[in-house]
Scaffold this active site. Structure first.
Site, PDB file in Angstrom:
ATOM      1  N   CYS A  98      41.116  30.372  44.650  1.00 28.32           N
ATOM      2  CA  CYS A  98      41.879  29.128  44.476  1.00 28.32           C
ATOM      3  C   CYS A  98      43.316  29.368  44.024  1.00 28.32           C
ATOM      4  CB  CYS A  98      41.170  28.244  43.462  1.00 28.32           C
ATOM      5  SG  CYS A  98      41.043  29.034  41.848  1.00 28.32           S
TER       6      CYS A  98
HETATM    7  C1  LIG Z   1      36.987  31.619  42.212  1.00 21.87           C
HETATM    8  S1  LIG Z   1      36.185  33.177  42.202  1.00 21.87           S
HETATM    9  C2  LIG Z   1      34.468  32.730  42.280  1.00 21.87           C
HETATM   10  C3  LIG Z   1      33.854  32.524  40.936  1.00 21.87           C
HETATM   11  C4  LIG Z   1      32.350  32.281  40.958  1.00 21.87           C
HETATM   12  N1  LIG Z   1      32.026  31.014  41.578  1.00 21.87           N
HETATM   13  C5  LIG Z   1      31.739  32.347  39.571  1.00 21.87           C
HETATM   14  O1  LIG Z   1      31.133  31.360  39.111  1.00 21.87           O
HETATM   15  O2  LIG Z   1      31.862  33.398  38.920  1.00 21.87           O
HETATM   16  C6  LIG Z   1      36.532  33.765  43.848  1.00 21.87           C
HETATM   17  C7  LIG Z   1      35.880  35.067  44.203  1.00 21.87           C
HETATM   18  O3  LIG Z   1      36.222  35.407  45.550  1.00 21.87           O
HETATM   19  C8  LIG Z   1      36.153  36.814  45.663  1.00 21.87           C
HETATM   20  N2  LIG Z   1      36.827  37.260  46.906  1.00 21.87           N
HETATM   21  C9  LIG Z   1      38.172  37.298  47.136  1.00 21.87           C
HETATM   22  N3  LIG Z   1      38.406  37.764  48.374  1.00 21.87           N
HETATM   23  C10 LIG Z   1      37.200  38.016  48.946  1.00 21.87           C
HETATM   24  C11 LIG Z   1      36.783  38.527  50.213  1.00 21.87           C
HETATM   25  N4  LIG Z   1      37.681  38.880  51.152  1.00 21.87           N
HETATM   26  N5  LIG Z   1      35.463  38.644  50.459  1.00 21.87           N
HETATM   27  C12 LIG Z   1      34.545  38.306  49.507  1.00 21.87           C
HETATM   28  N6  LIG Z   1      34.874  37.830  48.290  1.00 21.87           N
HETATM   29  C13 LIG Z   1      36.191  37.686  48.004  1.00 21.87           C
HETATM   30  C14 LIG Z   1      36.802  37.297  44.371  1.00 21.87           C
HETATM   31  O4  LIG Z   1      36.409  38.632  44.070  1.00 21.87           O
HETATM   32  C15 LIG Z   1      36.293  36.265  43.356  1.00 21.87           C
HETATM   33  O5  LIG Z   1      35.176  36.742  42.646  1.00 21.87           O
END
Ligand SMILES: C[S@@+](CC[C@H](N)C(=O)[O-])C[C@H]1O[C@@H](n2cnc3c(N)ncnc32)[C@H](O)[C@@H]1O
Length: 144
Positions: A98
Site C-alpha cells: 500500500c
Molecule cells: C501490506 S503487507 C501485508 C501484511 C499482512 N496482511 C499482515 O497481516 O501481516 C504487503 C506484503 O506484500 C509483500 N510483497 C511485496 N511484493 C511482493 C511480491 N512481488 N510477491 C509477493 N509478496 C510481495 C511484502 O513482503 C509484504 O509482506
C-alpha cells in the site's frame, strides 16, 4: 414440558449444523507475517496456503500460523495462477503493498501499486466465491 433455549445468540441446532458443515477454504496473497490469516483462521476458515516475497515474513508466518506459507514472487502470474486455481479456494484474501497510496508515502503510483491489479488477476484466474482485499483508504481512488 418445554425446554427454553436461553442462549439467544446461537441455538443448539445451529451449533450442530455449523459443526457438520464443510469448512470454507481460503488462500492468502501478500500474507506478510500472517495477521489476516490469523483472523480468518479464528473465524473458522481453513487457510490452505499463503504467499509472500519476503523470507523473514514467511518464516514468521510458518512459525506462528502454520506451515503452509511459501516464499514466492506473485508478479509471476503464469506460474502461480494455475496452482492457486487448482486449490479451488472459496475465498482469496490479502493486503497487497500500500506504500504507493498511503498518506505516509510519496503517493506516486508505481510497481507496488500494480500489485493491486495483480491481486485482481489472481481473483479472475482462480474465480473464488469471495475475495477480501485489505488496503489503505486512498487505494479506492487510485488508478490501479
Ligand atoms: C501490506 S503487507 C501485508 C501484511 C499482512 N496482511 C499482515 O497481516 O501481516 C504487503 C506484503 O506484500 C509483500 N510483497 C511485496 N511484493 C511482493 C511480491 N512481488 N510477491 C509477493 N509478496 C510481495 C511484502 O513482503 C509484504 O509482506
Amino acid at each position: 414440558m418445554y425446554l427454553v433455549n436461553t442462549d439467544l445468540s446461537v441455538s443448539c441446532a445451529e451449533k450442530s449444523r455449523r459443526k457438520s458443515a464443510p469448512r470454507l477454504t481460503a488462500v492468502e496473497l501478500y500474507a506478510g507475517a500472517g495477521g489476516m490469516s490469523l483472523g480468518f483462521k479464528r473465524a473458522g476458515i481453513d487457510v490452505l496456503c499463503a504467499f509472500d516475497l519476503m523470507k523473514p515474513a514467511v518464516e514468521a508466518y510458518n512459525r506462528n500460523i502454520g506451515y503452509h506459507a511459501v516464499q514466492a514472487d506473485l508478479t509471476n502470474l503464469a506460474f502461480h495462477g494455475p496452482s492457486i486455481a487448482a486449490m479451488k479456494p472459496d475465498i482469496i484474501f490479502g493486503g497487497p503493498p500500500c506504500q504507493d497510496f498511503s498518506p505516509a508515502g510519496a503517493r506516486t503510483e508505481g510497481e507496488r501499486a500494480n500489485h493491486t491489479r495483480v491481486f485482481a488477476m489472481y481473483v479472475c484466474i482462480a474465480s473464488p466465491k469471495w475475495f477480501v482485499m485489505e488496503n489503505v483508504q486512498r487505494a479506492r481512488h487510485s488508478k490501479a
